[in-house]
Design a protein around this motif. Structure first.
Motif, PDB file in Angstrom:
ATOM      1  N   ILE A 136       2.908  -9.848   7.923  1.00 52.44           N
ATOM      2  CA  ILE A 136       4.147 -10.068   7.341  1.00 52.44           C
ATOM      3  C   ILE A 136       4.640  -9.012   6.702  1.00 52.44           C
ATOM      4  CG2 ILE A 136       5.613 -10.897   6.153  1.00 52.44           C
ATOM      5  CD1 ILE A 136       3.399 -13.519   6.359  1.00 52.44           C
ATOM      6  N   ASN A 137       3.831  -8.117   5.934  1.00 59.78           N
ATOM      7  CA  ASN A 137       4.237  -7.173   5.367  1.00 59.78           C
ATOM      8  C   ASN A 137       4.492  -5.698   6.124  1.00 59.78           C
ATOM      9  OD1 ASN A 137       3.793  -8.500   2.502  1.00 59.78           O
ATOM     10  ND2 ASN A 137       1.936  -7.248   2.444  1.00 59.78           N
ATOM     11  N   ASP A 138       3.850  -5.612   7.125  1.00 63.95           N
ATOM     12  CA  ASP A 138       3.814  -4.907   8.123  1.00 63.95           C
ATOM     13  C   ASP A 138       5.199  -4.729   9.037  1.00 63.95           C
ATOM     14  OD1 ASP A 138       3.745  -2.510  10.326  1.00 63.95           O
ATOM     15  OD2 ASP A 138       2.629  -3.511  11.617  1.00 63.95           O
ATOM     16  N   VAL A 139       5.614  -5.586   9.541  1.00 63.63           N
ATOM     17  CA  VAL A 139       6.814  -6.616   9.717  1.00 63.63           C
ATOM     18  C   VAL A 139       8.116  -5.700   9.060  1.00 63.63           C
ATOM     19  CG1 VAL A 139       8.606  -7.900  10.271  1.00 63.63           C
ATOM     20  CG2 VAL A 139       5.766  -8.447  11.427  1.00 63.63           C
ATOM     21  N   GLN A 140       8.212  -6.900   7.114  1.00 61.60           N
ATOM     22  CA  GLN A 140       9.108  -6.250   6.733  1.00 61.60           C
ATOM     23  C   GLN A 140       9.440  -5.081   6.643  1.00 61.60           C
ATOM     24  OE1 GLN A 140       6.781  -8.324   3.441  1.00 61.60           O
ATOM     25  NE2 GLN A 140       9.289  -9.709   3.537  1.00 61.60           N
ATOM     26  N   GLN A 141       7.969  -3.978   6.218  1.00 58.56           N
ATOM     27  CA  GLN A 141       8.298  -2.632   6.311  1.00 58.56           C
ATOM     28  C   GLN A 141       9.258  -1.696   7.411  1.00 58.56           C
ATOM     29  OE1 GLN A 141       4.820  -0.805   5.472  1.00 58.56           O
ATOM     30  NE2 GLN A 141       3.739  -2.102   3.536  1.00 58.56           N
ATOM     31  N   ILE A 142       8.825  -2.430   8.545  1.00 64.45           N
ATOM     32  CA  ILE A 142       8.895  -1.875   9.636  1.00 64.45           C
ATOM     33  C   ILE A 142      11.112  -1.928  10.297  1.00 64.45           C
ATOM     34  CG2 ILE A 142       9.111  -1.548  12.407  1.00 64.45           C
ATOM     35  CD1 ILE A 142       6.168  -2.347  12.435  1.00 64.45           C
ATOM     36  N   VAL A 143      10.910  -2.799   9.783  1.00 63.01           N
ATOM     37  CA  VAL A 143      12.318  -3.105   9.238  1.00 63.01           C
ATOM     38  C   VAL A 143      13.173  -2.909   8.610  1.00 63.01           C
ATOM     39  CG1 VAL A 143      13.857  -5.282   9.084  1.00 63.01           C
ATOM     40  CG2 VAL A 143      12.170  -5.525  10.541  1.00 63.01           C
ATOM     41  N   THR A 144      12.655  -2.152   7.203  1.00 59.66           N
ATOM     42  CA  THR A 144      13.652  -1.507   6.274  1.00 59.66           C
ATOM     43  C   THR A 144      13.657  -0.185   6.308  1.00 59.66           C
ATOM     44  OG1 THR A 144      12.616  -3.554   4.150  1.00 59.66           O
ATOM     45  CG2 THR A 144      13.207  -0.757   3.732  1.00 59.66           C
ATOM     46  N   LYS A 145      11.999   0.714   7.071  1.00 58.05           N
ATOM     47  CA  LYS A 145      12.818   1.612   7.743  1.00 58.05           C
ATOM     48  C   LYS A 145      13.346   1.600   9.067  1.00 58.05           C
ATOM     49  CE  LYS A 145       9.822   5.526   9.530  1.00 58.05           C
ATOM     50  NZ  LYS A 145       8.484   5.800  10.119  1.00 58.05           N
ATOM     51  N   HIS A 146      13.478   1.002   9.716  1.00 62.06           N
ATOM     52  CA  HIS A 146      14.506   1.202  10.890  1.00 62.06           C
ATOM     53  C   HIS A 146      15.570   0.577  11.006  1.00 62.06           C
ATOM     54  CE1 HIS A 146      11.637   3.065  13.841  1.00 62.06           C
ATOM     55  NE2 HIS A 146      10.659   3.164  12.756  1.00 62.06           N
ATOM     56  N   TYR A 147      15.887  -0.221   9.927  1.00 66.70           N
ATOM     57  CA  TYR A 147      17.422  -1.158  10.273  1.00 66.70           C
ATOM     58  C   TYR A 147      18.245  -0.999   8.852  1.00 66.70           C
ATOM     59  CZ  TYR A 147      16.283  -2.020  14.802  1.00 66.70           C
ATOM     60  OH  TYR A 147      15.725  -2.344  15.783  1.00 66.70           O
ATOM     61  N   ASN A 148      17.215  -0.655   7.219  1.00 66.76           N
ATOM     62  CA  ASN A 148      17.817  -0.311   6.297  1.00 66.76           C
ATOM     63  C   ASN A 148      18.283  -1.914   5.833  1.00 66.76           C
ATOM     64  OD1 ASN A 148      18.000   0.755   3.800  1.00 66.76           O
ATOM     65  ND2 ASN A 148      20.442   1.096   3.956  1.00 66.76           N
ATOM     66  N   LEU A 149      17.253  -2.926   6.407  1.00 65.10           N
ATOM     67  CA  LEU A 149      17.712  -4.637   5.712  1.00 65.10           C
ATOM     68  C   LEU A 149      16.190  -4.938   5.014  1.00 65.10           C
ATOM     69  CD1 LEU A 149      18.933  -5.362   9.795  1.00 65.10           C
ATOM     70  CD2 LEU A 149      20.234  -5.209   7.136  1.00 65.10           C
ATOM     71  N   GLU A 150      16.471  -6.605   4.307  1.00 65.65           N
ATOM     72  CA  GLU A 150      15.599  -7.364   3.919  1.00 65.65           C
ATOM     73  C   GLU A 150      15.638  -8.617   5.351  1.00 65.65           C
ATOM     74  OE1 GLU A 150      15.558  -9.878   0.412  1.00 65.65           O
ATOM     75  OE2 GLU A 150      16.929  -9.398   0.964  1.00 65.65           O
ATOM     76  N   THR A 151      13.485  -8.577   5.024  1.00 63.16           N
ATOM     77  CA  THR A 151      13.480  -9.817   5.978  1.00 63.16           C
ATOM     78  C   THR A 151      13.280 -10.517   4.675  1.00 63.16           C
ATOM     79  OG1 THR A 151      12.296  -7.706   7.206  1.00 63.16           O
ATOM     80  CG2 THR A 151      11.792 -10.606   7.409  1.00 63.16           C
ATOM     81  N   LYS A 152      13.898 -11.282   5.149  1.00 64.43           N
ATOM     82  CA  LYS A 152      13.645 -13.117   4.214  1.00 64.43           C
ATOM     83  C   LYS A 152      12.607 -13.976   4.905  1.00 64.43           C
ATOM     84  CE  LYS A 152      18.294 -13.170   3.719  1.00 64.43           C
ATOM     85  NZ  LYS A 152      18.947 -12.892   1.872  1.00 64.43           N
ATOM     86  N   VAL A 153      11.613 -14.234   4.033  1.00 65.53           N
ATOM     87  CA  VAL A 153      10.020 -15.083   4.489  1.00 65.53           C
ATOM     88  C   VAL A 153      10.566 -16.709   3.423  1.00 65.53           C
ATOM     89  CG1 VAL A 153       7.787 -14.959   4.118  1.00 65.53           C
ATOM     90  CG2 VAL A 153       9.339 -12.365   4.530  1.00 65.53           C
ATOM     91  N   LYS A 154      10.195 -17.286   4.347  1.00 63.60           N
ATOM     92  CA  LYS A 154      10.545 -18.874   4.104  1.00 63.60           C
ATOM     93  C   LYS A 154       9.227 -18.859   3.964  1.00 63.60           C
ATOM     94  CE  LYS A 154      13.203 -22.941   3.726  1.00 63.60           C
ATOM     95  NZ  LYS A 154      13.765 -23.904   4.333  1.00 63.60           N
ATOM     96  N   ILE A 155       7.516 -19.668   3.528  1.00 60.41           N
ATOM     97  CA  ILE A 155       7.043 -20.653   3.944  1.00 60.41           C
ATOM     98  C   ILE A 155       6.943 -22.085   3.679  1.00 60.41           C
ATOM     99  CG2 ILE A 155       4.562 -20.238   2.613  1.00 60.41           C
ATOM    100  CD1 ILE A 155       5.283 -17.699   3.633  1.00 60.41           C
TER     101      ILE A 155
END
Length: 436
Positions: A136-155
């Motif tokens: 999950i952290n890996d996905v968030q970091q990639i999205v931030t790096k390449h798209y400069n966006l926040e990944t919203k996570v709901k458990i």
């Protein structure tokens, strides 16, 4: 087949499909089932298969010998059939972006503004296990790096729902891994990336829809096209998994999945190498020799009934890979020794119009004789002069053979009071001999 217009051939390269032929047949159909791939292949007798006969194997090892083209009706149980391995491509993306595409292919879907039919993309959603915090952290970091966006996570219980609101990322993922789960597949660009890119792509995919535990590893997908693509990518890395079609019934509905197993020690090690992104080399399966994966024929049976059959005319190689490599049924026109001899044929032309597939085959001959002048006219007209017709060469009997007195012959065998109707034909179902 991976592409609408191209197929993988026995040379391990992709070639254009120049034409698809189909016709009805009453000939024998040979059904061949090989290991590692769940799809049976049905072939008429004239379709050769790239094969190593069982007699050339020693102690079930996989010999380094030259394979042969053997007609489908001569393939036997325990023979080895060939699955050629294509090469990695030259296309490149950032490695972590390749990993994100893998995660999305396994766990993702598109989000739309309003009705899906309006096709107004607004982002992507991934559904992952809440305990997979590292991924999950890996996905968030990639999205931030390449798209400069926040990944919203709901458990929700054991489920983590990741959402990224962006038309750009949705458009990219739609381009890289199109369609819904049962039809999802990678684009040509993605499938032909470099080795490192493909490793990261598979890494994200396996982390999403696969896993390993002790001496077992597996991966599953609903998509037949994606299953074939994953199979071929694994082969490029020297991994030969087995995959099967699994059918499950739930609440009256049937669900299909293609389940991959990485059972041997080398295949398991290869899976873990990709899953964990190890830097060490992957040891190839012993079944992979000279860039060909050798699979064992598990079952062969034959049936005969009238049905429609297909044949492909493929640029240069005239072969294609289904569950293994087969040649089209005009192989006699395209022998490996074809450059060293002149090929002259004399086909039976007794009807008009001729089968389009036959015309295409005759065009490749160095010369064509016919049985009468009318047949030559048919071939010249239907091929627009492309067939090298040489003239009629009637196979009449020698002049030494003369007709005898018919009445005398009938009398000699006691049949002078009967009318006799004779016919000469091959005892073949399509000739309708019993009906006659």
């Amino acid at each position: 087949m991976l592409f609408r217009s191209q197929v993988l051939t026995h040379t391990g390269k992709y070639k254009k499909v120049q034409k698809i032929f189909k016709h009805d047949t009453f000939e024998n159909i040979n059904v061949i089932k090989a290991s590692h791939c769940p799809f049976e292949v049905s072939l008429t007798n004239e379709h050769p298969v790239l094969c190593i006969p069982f007699e050339q194997r020693k102690n079930y090892n996989f010999p380094n010998v030259e394979p042969q083209w053997i007609n489908a009706n001569q393939i036997k149980k325990y023979d080895l059939v060939a699955y050629p391995i294509d090469n990695f491509g030259a296309n490149e993306l950032s490695l972590d972006l390749c990993r994100l595409i893998g995660y999305y292919t396994a766990e993702g879907c598109l989000m739309y503004e309003g009705l899906k039919e309006d096709n107004k993309l607004k982002g992507i959603q991934l559904t992952m296990n809440a305990n997979e915090k590292q991924y999950i952290n890996d996905v968030q970091q990639i999205v931030t790096k390449h798209y400069n966006l926040e990944t919203k996570v709901k458990i929700k219980g054991n489920t983590a729902i990741l959402r990224v609101f962006s038309k750009k990322i949705a458009t990219d993922m739609q381009e890289y891994a199109s369609s819904l789960a049962e039809n999802k597949q990678w684009s040509d660009y993605i499938f032909h990336m470099t080795e490192d890119c493909c490793k990261h792509l598979l890494c994200g995919l396996f982390r999403g829809d696969g896993g390993y535990y002790q001496n077992r590893a597996s991966y599953c997908t609903k998509s037949k096209q994606l299953a074939h693509q994953v199979f071929r990518l694994c082969l490029r890395f020297g991994i030969l998994p087995s995959f099967n079609l699994n059918n499950n019934n739930c609440d009256g509905k049937q669900f299909q999945r293609y389940i991959f197993g990485f059972n041997s020690a080398k295949n398991l090690d290869g899976f873990i190498n990709i899953y964990e992104l190890h830097t060490s080399n992957i040891n190839k399966s012993t079944r992979i020799v000279n860039n060909i994966a050798w699979m064992t024929v598990k079952d062969v049976y034959t049936y005969t009934r009238g049905e429609e059959v297909y044949n492909l005319k493929v640029e240069d190689d005239e072969s294609y890979v289904t569950s293994f490599a087969v040649h089209n049924c005009s192989y006699q026109f395209r022998s490996p020794f074809r450059p060293y001899y002149n090929h002259v044929i004399m086909p039976t032309v007794d009807a008009y119009p001729q089968n389009e597939e036959w015309i295409s085959s005759y065009e490749s001959a160095d010369g064509v004789f016919t049985y009468q002048d009318w047949s030559k006219q048919v071939l010249d007209f239907e091929s627009a002069g492309k067939i090298k017709t040489l003239g009629a060469a009637s196979p009449a009997a020698d002049a030494a053979f003369q007709p005898l007195d018919r009445r005398a012959i009938r009398k000699s065998v006691g049949l002078e009071d009967y009318k006799i109707i004779g016919t000469v034909m091959r005892n073949q179902r399509r000739k309708l001999f019993p009906d006659l």
